[in-house]
Write a protein that holds these residues in place. Structure first.
Motif, PDB file in Angstrom:
ATOM      1  N   TYR A  21       0.857  -1.183   0.000  1.00 14.36           N
ATOM      2  CA  TYR A  21       0.000   0.000   0.000  1.00 14.36           C
ATOM      3  C   TYR A  21       0.894   1.234   0.000  1.00 14.36           C
ATOM      4  N   PRO A  23       0.728   5.425   0.041  1.00 14.60           N
ATOM      5  CA  PRO A  23      -0.174   6.560   0.274  1.00 14.60           C
ATOM      6  C   PRO A  23      -0.437   7.362  -0.997  1.00 14.60           C
ATOM      7  N   ARG A  24      -1.563   8.030  -1.017  1.00 14.47           N
ATOM      8  CA  ARG A  24      -2.005   8.729  -2.224  1.00 14.47           C
ATOM      9  C   ARG A  24      -1.127   9.940  -2.557  1.00 14.47           C
ATOM     10  N   ALA A  55       1.466   9.965   4.161  1.00 11.41           N
ATOM     11  CA  ALA A  55       0.117   9.494   4.456  1.00 11.41           C
ATOM     12  C   ALA A  55      -0.797  10.637   4.887  1.00 11.41           C
ATOM     13  N   ASP A  58      -6.410   9.947   7.122  1.00 11.10           N
ATOM     14  CA  ASP A  58      -7.175   8.699   7.099  1.00 11.10           C
ATOM     15  C   ASP A  58      -6.310   7.484   6.749  1.00 11.10           C
ATOM     16  N   GLU A  59      -5.085   7.718   6.307  1.00  8.81           N
ATOM     17  CA  GLU A  59      -4.182   6.616   5.990  1.00  8.81           C
ATOM     18  C   GLU A  59      -3.362   6.289   7.242  1.00  8.81           C
ATOM     19  N   MET A  64      -3.383   1.328   6.479  1.00  8.72           N
ATOM     20  CA  MET A  64      -2.391   0.956   5.472  1.00  8.72           C
ATOM     21  C   MET A  64      -1.984  -0.508   5.624  1.00  8.72           C
ATOM     22  N   ARG A 151       4.432   5.118   9.402  1.00 12.02           N
ATOM     23  CA  ARG A 151       4.105   6.531   9.176  1.00 12.02           C
ATOM     24  C   ARG A 151       5.272   7.313   9.766  1.00 12.02           C
TER      25      ARG A 151
END
Length: 333
Positions: A21, A23-24, A55, A58-59, A64, A151
C-alpha cells in the motif's frame, strides 16, 4: 518414566504472496525544500530520492497495514481463518499497547491467528520474515502473515535538514506458507548496541505531555556513521547469507536491500560483486525511506515491473536502528 513431547516434523517454508500500500500523496523534493534549507539537486545527489509518499490523516497505520495485508491474502488465495499468526513490524507506532498486529488480524478476518508486534526498526521486516519462516517450518503455524507498516512522518522533525527529506510512509506484507522445497534461506543476524546513539528517538512522550511547548519525541540520526557501518558490517553479512544459502552472486535474480540511500545500495552491489543481470531494487527513488516497510514495498515493485520472476532467488538485507541487521536469500513469490 516421563513420556517424550510430541513436536511437529520440520518442513519447508516459502513466500507465497506479496502485497503493498502506497499513500495517495506524492511529495516532491521541491516541496521538501520549502521546509528545509536545501535544493532538489542536493537531495537527489545525497540520497537518490526524487519523490516520496506521505500518508493523509485517514491513511493510518491500521488502515495501510490492512490494505497491504489484504492484497497479500488475496494473491495467496489463503482463507483468513487459516492464518496461524500475524507478525507486524513497525517503528512508528505511537501506541505501545495493544499490539497493532492484533488489530490488523481482526480487520483481515484472521480470527484464529496469534498476533504480535516486532520492533526491529528498518530491519524489522527481515527479522519478522525469519520468525515467520521458523514458525512454518516448525509446524506451529501453517500460514503466517508478515506486515510492515510505517508513518515515519509522525516521528520525523520536518525541519531537520539531515533527515526530513529521507523518510516516508507506506506498508508492505507477505504471506509465508509451507513448501515442498526450501524457499527461505538461513538468516544472518547481528546487533551493535554500542552504536545505538547513531539512530535514536529523543525525549519521551511523558516529558512532552509535561511540557508541550517543545518538540515531541522525534528521530535523530548520524547518517555518516550509519553509512560506514552499513558498508563495512552489513555487506559482509549479506555475503554470509549468500554463502549459507549456497547461492552465488551470478545466480541471484534480485537484490532487495533496505531502501536507505542509493549510495549505500550501489556500494553494497560493488562489495557483493553482483553482475548486471541481477535486478537491484531502488524503490526509494519514488518512495523514500519507509523503514520496515521498504523491503516488501521494493519487492512488490520489482515483481510488478517484471524485473524478477516467481521462484527466482533474491537476497534481502534489512539494517537500521539498534544498530541491527538481518539478511537471507528467498525464492520470490
Amino acid at each position: 518414566m516421563i513420556s517424550p513431547l510430541r513436536t511437529p516434523s520440520m518442513r519447508h517454508a516459502r513466500l507465497s504472496a506479496v502485497g503493498a500500500y502506497r499513500p495517495r500523496r506524492v511529495v516532491s523534493n521541491a516541496e521538501i525544500c520549502t521546509r528545509i534549507d536545501s535544493t532538489e539537486e542536493w537531495i537527489e545527489s545525497r540520497s537518490g530520492i526524487r519523490s516520496r509518499r506521505f500518508a493523509a490523516p485517514d491513511e493510518t497505520l491500521p488502515a495501510m497495514a490492512e490494505a497491504a495485508a489484504g492484497a497479500a491474502l488475496t494473491e495467496a488465495g489463503v482463507a483468513p481463518e487459516r492464518i496461524g499468526a500475524v507478525v507486524l513490524a513497525s517503528m512508528s507506532n505511537l501506541v505501545q499497547t495493544p499490539p497493532l498486529a492484533a488489530t490488523v488480524a481482526h480487520r483481515v478476518g484472521a480470527v484464529a491467528a496469534g498476533a504480535f508486534d516486532l520492533s526491529g526498526a528498518c530491519a524489522g521486516f527481515c527479522h519478522a520474515l525469519a520468525v515467520a519462516g521458523d514458525m512454518v517450518r516448525a509446524g506451529s503455524a501453517e500460514h503466517v502473515l508478515v506486515v510492515a507498516v510505517e508513518r515515519m512522518t509522525d516521528i520525523v522533525d520536518p525541519a531537520d535538514r539531515s533527515i526530513a527529506f529521507l523518510f516516508a510512509d507506506g506498508a508492505g506484507a507477505v504471506m509465508v506458507g509451507p513448501s515442498d522445497r526450501p524457499g527461505l534461506g538461513p538468516v544472518v543476524r547481528g546487533a551493535h548496541g554500542d552504536m545505538a546513539a547513531a539512530l535514536r528517538m529523543t525525549g519521551s512522550w511523558a516529558d512532552f505531555r509535561a511540557d508541550p511547548s517543545g518538540l515531541p519525541p522525534v528521530m535523530r540520526m548520524d547518517g555518516r556513521r550509519i553509512f560506514r557501518w552499513a558498508v563495512d558490517e552489513v555487506a559482509p553479512a549479506a555475503q554470509r547469507a549468500l554463502d549459507l544459502a549456497g547461492v552465488r552472486p551470478e545466480n541471484l535474480a534480485a537484490f532487495v536491500p533496505h531502501q536507505a540511500n542509493t549510495r549505500i545500495i550501489d556500494l553494497m552491489v560493488q562489495r557483493l560483486e553482483l553482475p548486471d543481470s541481477v535486478a537491484v531494487a531502488r524503490d526509494l527513488v519514488t518512495a523514500g525511506n519507509t523503514s520496515a516497510a521498504s523491503i516488501p514495498l521494493a519487492l512488490h515493485g520489482l515483481r510488478d515491473a517484471g524485473a524478477a520472476r516467481s521462484g527466482e532467488p533474491a537476497l534481502l538485507v534489512g539494517f537500521g536502528a539498534g544498530l541491527t541487521y538481518a539478511a537471507q536469500v528467498v525464492l520470490l513469490p
